[in-house]
Design a protein around this motif. Structure first.
Motif, PDB file in Angstrom:
ATOM      1  N   UNK A 162       0.824  -1.216   0.000  1.00 16.40           N
ATOM      2  CA  UNK A 162       0.000   0.000   0.000  1.00 16.40           C
ATOM      3  C   UNK A 162       0.855   1.262   0.000  1.00 16.40           C
ATOM      4  N   UNK A 163       0.255   2.356  -0.388  1.00 17.53           N
ATOM      5  CA  UNK A 163       0.828   3.685  -0.256  1.00 17.53           C
ATOM      6  C   UNK A 163      -0.157   4.550   0.526  1.00 17.53           C
ATOM      7  N   UNK A 164       0.358   5.568   1.189  1.00 13.06           N
ATOM      8  CA  UNK A 164      -0.484   6.465   1.975  1.00 13.06           C
ATOM      9  C   UNK A 164      -0.386   7.877   1.428  1.00 13.06           C
ATOM     10  N   UNK A 165      -1.523   8.565   1.406  1.00 10.87           N
ATOM     11  CA  UNK A 165      -1.571   9.989   1.085  1.00 10.87           C
ATOM     12  C   UNK A 165      -1.890  10.727   2.375  1.00 10.87           C
ATOM     13  N   UNK A 166      -1.029  11.666   2.743  1.00 15.88           N
ATOM     14  CA  UNK A 166      -1.231  12.459   3.952  1.00 15.88           C
ATOM     15  C   UNK A 166      -1.380  13.922   3.547  1.00 15.88           C
ATOM     16  N   UNK A 167      -2.435  14.564   4.041  1.00 18.60           N
ATOM     17  CA  UNK A 167      -2.739  15.945   3.697  1.00 18.60           C
ATOM     18  C   UNK A 167      -2.541  16.805   4.946  1.00 18.60           C
ATOM     19  N   UNK A 168      -1.876  17.946   4.766  1.00 17.67           N
ATOM     20  CA  UNK A 168      -1.510  18.822   5.884  1.00 17.67           C
ATOM     21  C   UNK A 168      -1.966  20.247   5.625  1.00 17.67           C
ATOM     22  N   UNK A 169      -2.356  20.911   6.694  1.00 23.72           N
ATOM     23  CA  UNK A 169      -2.685  22.334   6.665  1.00 23.72           C
ATOM     24  C   UNK A 169      -1.609  23.105   7.415  1.00 23.72           C
ATOM     25  N   UNK A 170      -1.047  24.177   6.816  1.00 21.33           N
ATOM     26  CA  UNK A 170      -0.095  25.008   7.563  1.00 21.33           C
ATOM     27  C   UNK A 170      -0.801  25.709   8.714  1.00 21.33           C
ATOM     28  N   UNK A 171      -0.255  25.618   9.910  1.00 25.57           N
ATOM     29  CA  UNK A 171      -0.903  26.232  11.070  1.00 25.57           C
ATOM     30  C   UNK A 171      -0.464  27.668  11.296  1.00 25.57           C
ATOM     31  N   UNK A 172       0.649  28.079  10.677  1.00 27.41           N
ATOM     32  CA  UNK A 172       1.104  29.464  10.848  1.00 27.41           C
ATOM     33  C   UNK A 172       0.702  30.340   9.667  1.00 27.41           C
ATOM     34  N   UNK A 173      -0.201  29.831   8.839  1.00 24.60           N
ATOM     35  CA  UNK A 173      -0.658  30.607   7.699  1.00 24.60           C
ATOM     36  C   UNK A 173       0.382  30.665   6.600  1.00 24.60           C
ATOM     37  N   UNK A 174       0.042  31.330   5.519  1.00 24.25           N
ATOM     38  CA  UNK A 174       0.949  31.509   4.397  1.00 24.25           C
ATOM     39  C   UNK A 174       1.334  32.967   4.289  1.00 24.25           C
ATOM     40  N   UNK A 175       2.518  33.201   3.758  1.00 23.91           N
ATOM     41  CA  UNK A 175       2.959  34.579   3.554  1.00 23.91           C
ATOM     42  C   UNK A 175       1.920  35.338   2.733  1.00 23.91           C
ATOM     43  N   UNK A 176       1.798  36.608   3.029  1.00 17.56           N
ATOM     44  CA  UNK A 176       0.744  37.404   2.392  1.00 17.56           C
ATOM     45  C   UNK A 176       0.919  37.496   0.880  1.00 17.56           C
ATOM     46  N   UNK A 177       2.140  37.257   0.377  1.00 23.71           N
ATOM     47  CA  UNK A 177       2.339  37.386  -1.063  1.00 23.71           C
ATOM     48  C   UNK A 177       1.895  36.148  -1.844  1.00 23.71           C
ATOM     49  N   UNK A 178       1.568  35.041  -1.154  1.00 23.73           N
ATOM     50  CA  UNK A 178       1.132  33.850  -1.883  1.00 23.73           C
ATOM     51  C   UNK A 178      -0.316  33.990  -2.320  1.00 23.73           C
ATOM     52  N   UNK A 179      -0.568  33.614  -3.563  1.00 26.32           N
ATOM     53  CA  UNK A 179      -1.920  33.564  -4.100  1.00 26.32           C
ATOM     54  C   UNK A 179      -2.068  32.267  -4.888  1.00 26.32           C
ATOM     55  N   UNK A 180      -3.271  31.696  -4.965  1.00 25.82           N
ATOM     56  CA  UNK A 180      -3.464  30.528  -5.830  1.00 25.82           C
ATOM     57  C   UNK A 180      -3.016  30.845  -7.258  1.00 25.82           C
ATOM     58  N   UNK A 181      -2.518  29.840  -7.944  1.00 26.07           N
ATOM     59  CA  UNK A 181      -2.000  30.030  -9.296  1.00 26.07           C
ATOM     60  C   UNK A 181      -3.100  30.533 -10.228  1.00 26.07           C
ATOM     61  N   UNK A 182      -2.744  31.481 -11.066  1.00 29.20           N
ATOM     62  CA  UNK A 182      -3.696  32.085 -11.985  1.00 29.20           C
ATOM     63  C   UNK A 182      -3.655  31.402 -13.349  1.00 29.20           C
ATOM     64  N   UNK A 183      -4.779  31.422 -14.045  1.00 27.16           N
ATOM     65  CA  UNK A 183      -4.844  30.864 -15.386  1.00 27.16           C
ATOM     66  C   UNK A 183      -3.950  31.649 -16.334  1.00 27.16           C
ATOM     67  N   UNK A 184      -3.528  30.990 -17.399  1.00 28.28           N
ATOM     68  CA  UNK A 184      -2.723  31.670 -18.411  1.00 28.28           C
ATOM     69  C   UNK A 184      -3.440  32.924 -18.888  1.00 28.28           C
TER      70      UNK A 184
END
Length: 288
Positions: free
Chosen positions: A256-278
């Motif tokens: 078997x293989x395992x997928x583990x999903x994590x949430x950052x608890x200290x938030x993300x830097x303010x400059x990060x944004x979800x990737x934009x479409x071309x």
């Protein structure tokens, strides 16, 4: 080309062969991975979900944008085939061919998994790889390739005459169909070429054929990604196990293989944004 030449070499053959190669897609102007943002975010991670993929099977999973996910080796050497979609629009999916053209035949930390046209944006970024020590071996093999398409029952039937129902292509279809309540026929066209996680592959020097060899992955090893958009993923545990001898059969020992999903608890830097479409304008293609 693997056949014997039928024509004599011209007088300037040596000159023609000696022309220096040019990189097709220089990457200096790509939007590169924000490594400092990922490093800060992954310093404090909270596990939010785990999904175990049984041998010769596949499972779907959801990863919100701004979260991390890991594919983890659990019990023994096992490779996996990964598909990714935009969770809100399955027409946008991982484009292994363009990822290969941009980053090379094998991917590692800092490389990004790009989506298909016309979307063309990073879906996920590789942020950690416990097998990064492997590099290139004496056979030219490396880990985590975007060369292979996925084992499938159609090619297996063509080459062996046998019908086998647990190829990665089939497993991924079933996982997507279960997740989205689709029929097999609806899901199959959405399954696409994969990232071969943990797989050790390359091209032979004589015939330039795609080869595989035993994966160096061991329990505890993992490949980690950062989700640049909301993702729907599906992972198949390859029926070839560590792919040391073959696939598309029940002969290999699989784990078997395992997928583990994590949430950052200290938030993300303010400059990060979800990737934009071309932002390419399509008006000229449309003839406007």
């Amino acid at each position: 080309m693997k056949h014997s030449p039928q024509n004599p070499a011209p007088a300037d053959a040596g000159h023609r062969r000696s022309v220096k190669p040019v990189i097709v897609y220089p990457t200096e102007t790509l939007p590169h991975a924000e490594t400092h943002i990922y490093a800060e975010a992954r310093a404090n991670l909270e596990p939010v979900e785990e999904v175990v993929v049984a041998p010769r099977d596949a499972e779907a999973f959801l990863v919100p944008a701004g979260h991390f996910f890991r594919i983890v080796s659990m019990e023994g050497p096992q490779v996996g085939d990964l598909n990714l979609w935009n969770a809100a629009d399955l027409n946008e999916r991982f484009f292994s061919g363009k990822t290969r053209a941009l980053h090379g035949t094998h991917v590692g930390v800092g490389d990004r998994l790009w989506s298909n046209l016309p979307y063309m944006r990073p879906m996920a970024t590789i942020t950690h790889d416990t097998l990064d020590w492997y590099g290139w071996d004496d056979d030219g093999g490396g880990i985590h390739d975007v060369i292979g398409t996925r084992c499938d029952p159609y090619t297996n039937k063509l080459l062996s005459g046998d019908e086998y129902h647990y190829c990665c292509h089939s497993n991924l279809i079933r996982a997507l169909a279960r997740e989205r309540g689709m029929s097999f026929d609806e899901a199959e066209p959405l399954v696409h070429d994969v990232l071969n996680v943990f797989m050790c592959t390359g091209f032979t020097r004589d015939s330039h054929q795609y080869f595989m060899k035993a994966s160096p992955v061991r329990p505890g090893d993992f490949l980690e990604f950062f989700a640049e958009i909301d993702l729907l993923g599906a992972l198949s545990t390859c029926p070839g196990g560590d792919c040391s001898s073959g696939h598309s059969s029940d002969a290999a020992k699989c784990y078997p293989l395992k997928i583990k999903i994590f949430r950052p608890t200290n938030g993300l830097a303010t400059e990060w944004r979800p990737a934009q479409l071309s932002d390419y304008s399509r008006q000229h293609i449309a003839g406007d």
